[in-house]
Design a protein around this motif. Sequence first.
Motif, short mmCIF file in Angstrom:
data_model
loop_
_atom_site.label_atom_id
_atom_site.label_comp_id
_atom_site.label_asym_id
_atom_site.label_seq_id
_atom_site.Cartn_x
_atom_site.Cartn_y
_atom_site.Cartn_z
N PRO A 89 40.09 30.69 40.98
CA PRO A 89 41.21 31.56 40.61
C PRO A 89 40.83 33.03 40.67
CG PRO A 89 40.28 30.50 38.67
CD PRO A 89 39.67 29.84 39.86
N ASP A 90 39.59 33.35 40.32
CA ASP A 90 39.16 34.75 40.37
C ASP A 90 39.20 35.29 41.80
OD1 ASP A 90 36.60 34.27 37.83
OD2 ASP A 90 38.73 34.72 37.66
N TYR A 91 38.85 34.43 42.74
CA TYR A 91 38.89 34.87 44.14
C TYR A 91 40.33 35.15 44.57
CZ TYR A 91 38.81 34.70 49.21
OH TYR A 91 38.99 35.00 50.53
N ILE A 92 41.24 34.29 44.16
CA ILE A 92 42.64 34.46 44.53
C ILE A 92 43.18 35.76 43.95
CG2 ILE A 92 44.96 33.50 44.33
CD1 ILE A 92 43.16 31.95 46.22
N LYS A 93 42.85 36.04 42.68
CA LYS A 93 43.34 37.25 42.02
C LYS A 93 42.75 38.50 42.66
CE LYS A 93 43.85 34.88 37.60
NZ LYS A 93 43.30 34.73 36.22
N ALA A 94 41.49 38.41 43.04
CA ALA A 94 40.81 39.59 43.58
C ALA A 94 41.20 39.89 45.01
CB ALA A 94 39.29 39.39 43.50
N SER A 95 41.87 38.94 45.67
CA SER A 95 42.18 39.12 47.09
C SER A 95 43.07 40.33 47.35
CB SER A 95 42.86 37.86 47.66
OG SER A 95 41.96 36.78 47.65
N GLY A 96 43.90 40.70 46.39
CA GLY A 96 44.80 41.83 46.63
C GLY A 96 44.44 43.05 45.79
N ARG A 97 43.36 43.00 45.06
CA ARG A 97 42.99 44.08 44.17
C ARG A 97 42.51 45.30 44.96
NH1 ARG A 97 38.70 42.15 40.22
NH2 ARG A 97 40.42 40.79 39.62
N ASN A 98 43.13 46.44 44.72
CA ASN A 98 42.75 47.70 45.38
C ASN A 98 42.75 47.56 46.90
OD1 ASN A 98 42.32 48.95 42.86
ND2 ASN A 98 40.22 48.13 42.77
N LYS A 120 41.63 45.36 48.68
CA LYS A 120 40.33 44.91 49.18
C LYS A 120 40.12 43.44 48.81
CE LYS A 120 35.37 45.89 49.00
NZ LYS A 120 34.31 46.74 48.38
N SER A 121 39.81 42.64 49.79
CA SER A 121 39.59 41.22 49.55
C SER A 121 38.21 40.99 48.93
CB SER A 121 39.69 40.43 50.86
OG SER A 121 40.99 40.51 51.38
N ALA A 122 38.16 39.99 48.04
CA ALA A 122 36.87 39.63 47.46
C ALA A 122 36.00 39.02 48.55
CB ALA A 122 37.07 38.64 46.32
N GLU A 123 34.71 39.25 48.48
CA GLU A 123 33.76 38.72 49.44
C GLU A 123 33.19 37.40 48.92
OE1 GLU A 123 32.92 39.75 52.46
OE2 GLU A 123 34.41 41.37 52.31
N ILE A 124 33.28 36.37 49.75
CA ILE A 124 32.71 35.08 49.37
C ILE A 124 31.60 34.73 50.34
CG2 ILE A 124 34.57 33.90 50.65
CD1 ILE A 124 34.15 31.50 48.74
N GLY A 127 24.11 25.92 49.45
CA GLY A 127 25.44 25.64 48.91
C GLY A 127 25.88 26.57 47.80
N THR A 128 25.01 27.50 47.36
CA THR A 128 25.37 28.41 46.28
C THR A 128 26.48 29.36 46.72
OG1 THR A 128 23.12 28.36 45.37
CG2 THR A 128 24.52 30.21 44.72
N ILE A 129 27.56 29.39 45.91
CA ILE A 129 28.72 30.24 46.21
C ILE A 129 28.60 31.54 45.43
CG2 ILE A 129 31.23 30.43 46.14
CD1 ILE A 129 31.32 27.35 46.08
N ARG A 130 28.70 32.64 46.13
CA ARG A 130 28.71 33.96 45.48
C ARG A 130 30.01 34.67 45.81
NH1 ARG A 130 23.30 33.22 46.65
NH2 ARG A 130 21.86 33.70 44.92
N ILE A 131 30.68 35.15 44.78
CA ILE A 131 31.90 35.93 44.96
C ILE A 131 31.59 37.35 44.52
CG2 ILE A 131 34.30 36.26 44.27
CD1 ILE A 131 34.54 33.27 43.91
N ASP A 132 31.72 38.30 45.46
CA ASP A 132 31.33 39.69 45.20
C ASP A 132 29.92 39.76 44.62
OD1 ASP A 132 33.67 40.73 46.21
OD2 ASP A 132 34.70 40.75 44.27
N GLU A 133 29.02 38.97 45.25
CA GLU A 133 27.59 38.94 44.97
C GLU A 133 27.23 38.31 43.63
OE1 GLU A 133 26.02 42.87 45.44
OE2 GLU A 133 26.44 42.92 47.60
N GLU A 134 28.21 37.74 42.92
CA GLU A 134 27.93 37.04 41.66
C GLU A 134 28.01 35.53 41.89
OE1 GLU A 134 30.30 38.26 38.40
OE2 GLU A 134 29.79 40.39 38.59
N VAL A 135 27.00 34.79 41.38
CA VAL A 135 26.98 33.34 41.54
C VAL A 135 28.17 32.72 40.83
CG1 VAL A 135 25.72 31.22 41.05
CG2 VAL A 135 24.47 33.26 41.80
N PHE A 136 28.93 31.90 41.58
CA PHE A 136 30.15 31.30 41.02
C PHE A 136 29.98 29.80 40.82
CE2 PHE A 136 34.30 29.26 41.68
CZ PHE A 136 35.03 29.86 40.67
#
Length: 245
Positions: free
Chosen positions: A128-137, A139-143, A149-158
């Motif tokens: 959900p955080d990725y979906i919300k961040a997609s339109g923020r400022n 700028k799309s969130a980076e995944i 297999g480690t997933i990082r969203i905007d460089e933070e481990v998710f």
Amino acid sequence: MIERLEAQMRAMQMLSKTQDITADNLANINTPGFKGNKVFYQMVKEQVDGKEVTRTVPMQQVDMTQGVLEATDNKFDFAIKGEGFFMVEGQNGRQLTRDGRFSIDTDGYLVDGNGGRVIGNSGPINMPDYIKASGRNNKSAEIEVATDGTIRIDEEVFDKIMTVEVKDTSRLERQGSNYFAVREEQLVEDHSSSIMQGYYEKGNVNPLNEMVDMMKTVKMFESQQRAIRTTDEMLSQATSKLGQF
């Protein structure tokens, strides 16, 4: 004579089954993540009219040969380099697949092409955080997904995409939609495979080999047909001569 006919009929049934397996492999040449079937023959014993007879039956096993990895640059496409499987959860429970063409559904879950939810360390992966961040400022969130297999969203481990290995791949059962099923005790955590983001795995079927196998099977089937006709003629002649006495 009758036993010879029975043996020839069983041989034709065996060859027909072999042809079905080859045809299925060819039909799935372009199916991403598809693992072809290898055919082998096994001797089995059974009771027929109180007698123990031995016959050959065709068996099939999943060919775990690595398929070619095709680059797509789609950040939700993933390929496994190794013998692991993704685990997804759908209407039929948890199943295994090698098809890593995923997407995000409207509820924020990472899903496969059939809507099955991809399993991570914490269960079905929800972003959900990725979906919300997609339109923020604007700028799309980076995944980013690492090879483990480690997933990082905007460089933070998710989370971490789970991959599993099967102890004995001969126990894999094919399901619909490019899925596999196996008993839970056959599953172990996968530490040797790598996940490649921005790629998908092509099917591992070699069309040339399959066509050669198909032609060989056709020739053997035709040979058995001729043998049956010969046996039938011999039986007819024998019956005709016996009728003269």
